[in-house]
Design a protein around this motif. Structure first.
Motif, PDB file in Angstrom:
ATOM      1  N   GLY A  36       0.822  -1.210   0.000  1.00 38.81           N
ATOM      2  CA  GLY A  36       0.000   0.000   0.000  1.00 38.81           C
ATOM      3  C   GLY A  36       0.853   1.256   0.000  1.00 38.81           C
ATOM      4  N   VAL A  46       0.889   4.084  -2.829  1.00 41.83           N
ATOM      5  CA  VAL A  46       0.663   5.503  -2.537  1.00 41.83           C
ATOM      6  C   VAL A  46       1.783   6.336  -3.155  1.00 41.83           C
ATOM      7  N   SER A  61      -6.256   5.736  -6.430  1.00 41.12           N
ATOM      8  CA  SER A  61      -6.439   6.123  -5.024  1.00 41.12           C
ATOM      9  C   SER A  61      -7.776   5.636  -4.489  1.00 41.12           C
ATOM     10  N   TRP A  62      -8.813   5.764  -5.304  1.00 38.69           N
ATOM     11  CA  TRP A  62     -10.136   5.313  -4.893  1.00 38.69           C
ATOM     12  C   TRP A  62     -10.144   3.802  -4.678  1.00 38.69           C
ATOM     13  N   LEU A  97      -7.564   1.844  -3.951  1.00 41.01           N
ATOM     14  CA  LEU A  97      -6.778   1.558  -2.744  1.00 41.01           C
ATOM     15  C   LEU A  97      -7.600   1.843  -1.489  1.00 41.01           C
ATOM     16  N   TYR A  98      -8.307   2.954  -1.461  1.00 38.04           N
ATOM     17  CA  TYR A  98      -9.146   3.293  -0.313  1.00 38.04           C
ATOM     18  C   TYR A  98     -10.212   2.222  -0.089  1.00 38.04           C
ATOM     19  N   ARG A  99     -10.872   1.780  -1.167  1.00 43.48           N
ATOM     20  CA  ARG A  99     -11.919   0.759  -1.038  1.00 43.48           C
ATOM     21  C   ARG A  99     -11.350  -0.568  -0.516  1.00 43.48           C
ATOM     22  N   GLU A 100     -10.181  -0.951  -0.975  1.00 37.81           N
ATOM     23  CA  GLU A 100      -9.574  -2.203  -0.520  1.00 37.81           C
ATOM     24  C   GLU A 100      -9.169  -2.136   0.950  1.00 37.81           C
ATOM     25  N   ILE A 101      -8.660  -0.997   1.377  1.00 39.93           N
ATOM     26  CA  ILE A 101      -8.308  -0.833   2.788  1.00 39.93           C
ATOM     27  C   ILE A 101      -9.568  -0.873   3.640  1.00 39.93           C
ATOM     28  N   GLN A 102     -10.615  -0.214   3.177  1.00 36.66           N
ATOM     29  CA  GLN A 102     -11.903  -0.228   3.876  1.00 36.66           C
ATOM     30  C   GLN A 102     -12.441  -1.660   3.977  1.00 36.66           C
TER      31      GLN A 102
END
Length: 160
Positions: A11, A15, A55-56, A58-63
């Protein structure tokens, strides 16, 4: 813990890459404005779009990762009869010398978990266990789908 560390490192690398994409997109747009090059402008917009889409994602996968961990903790704390993740079912499956789960045993576990889920389709715990069975049967795309459904059901149950 090893998977979490690997995910954190990947991640962080992503980033760094996405920041570089956005920066190069901004530079291309600046070049387009400065030199009047519409090709550089289109390239800059495309690179910016890739940066923001990445970025979107990556954010969804972390969530998604945090949500699945929350559900796993809730199942670990579940002490009702027949509750919990039932690790012993997956850990007790026969394995090859390399450590892979035997496909026929995983399919049998999957059939039991699927029947449980069909019997109670609104229980997120059944969907979580079904996702674990899919994963044991090496069907990761369906495992992710079942896990996403479990997260959705748990969020709906928390709202009600």
């Amino acid at each position: 813990m090893r998977a979490r560390t690997t995910a954190f490192i990947l991640g962080a690398v992503l980033v760094f890459y996405l920041v570089g994409c956005v920066w190069r997109g901004v530079l291309a747009l600046y070049t387009a404005v400065d030199q009047g090059s519409w090709i550089a402008g289109m390239l800059g917009l495309a690179v910016l779009a890739f940066g923001f889409i990445g970025s979107w994602v990556l954010y969804r996968e972390i969530q998604f990762g945090f949500a699945t961990e929350r559900l796993a903790r809730a199942l670990d704390e579940d002490e009702t009869p027949g509750g919990g993740l039932r690790y012993e079912e997956i850990d007790g499956l026969p394995r090859s010398p390399g450590g892979r789960v035997d496909r026929t045993a995983a399919d049998a576990l999957f059939a039991r978990r699927k029947a449980d889920t069909e019997a109670t389709p609104d229980d997120w715990r059944c969907w979580y266990r079904l996702a674990a069975a899919y994963y044991a049967a090496k069907d990761s795309s369906r495992a992710r789908g079942a896990m996403r459904h479990a997260v959705k059901l748990e969020l709906e149950a928390a709202v009600d």
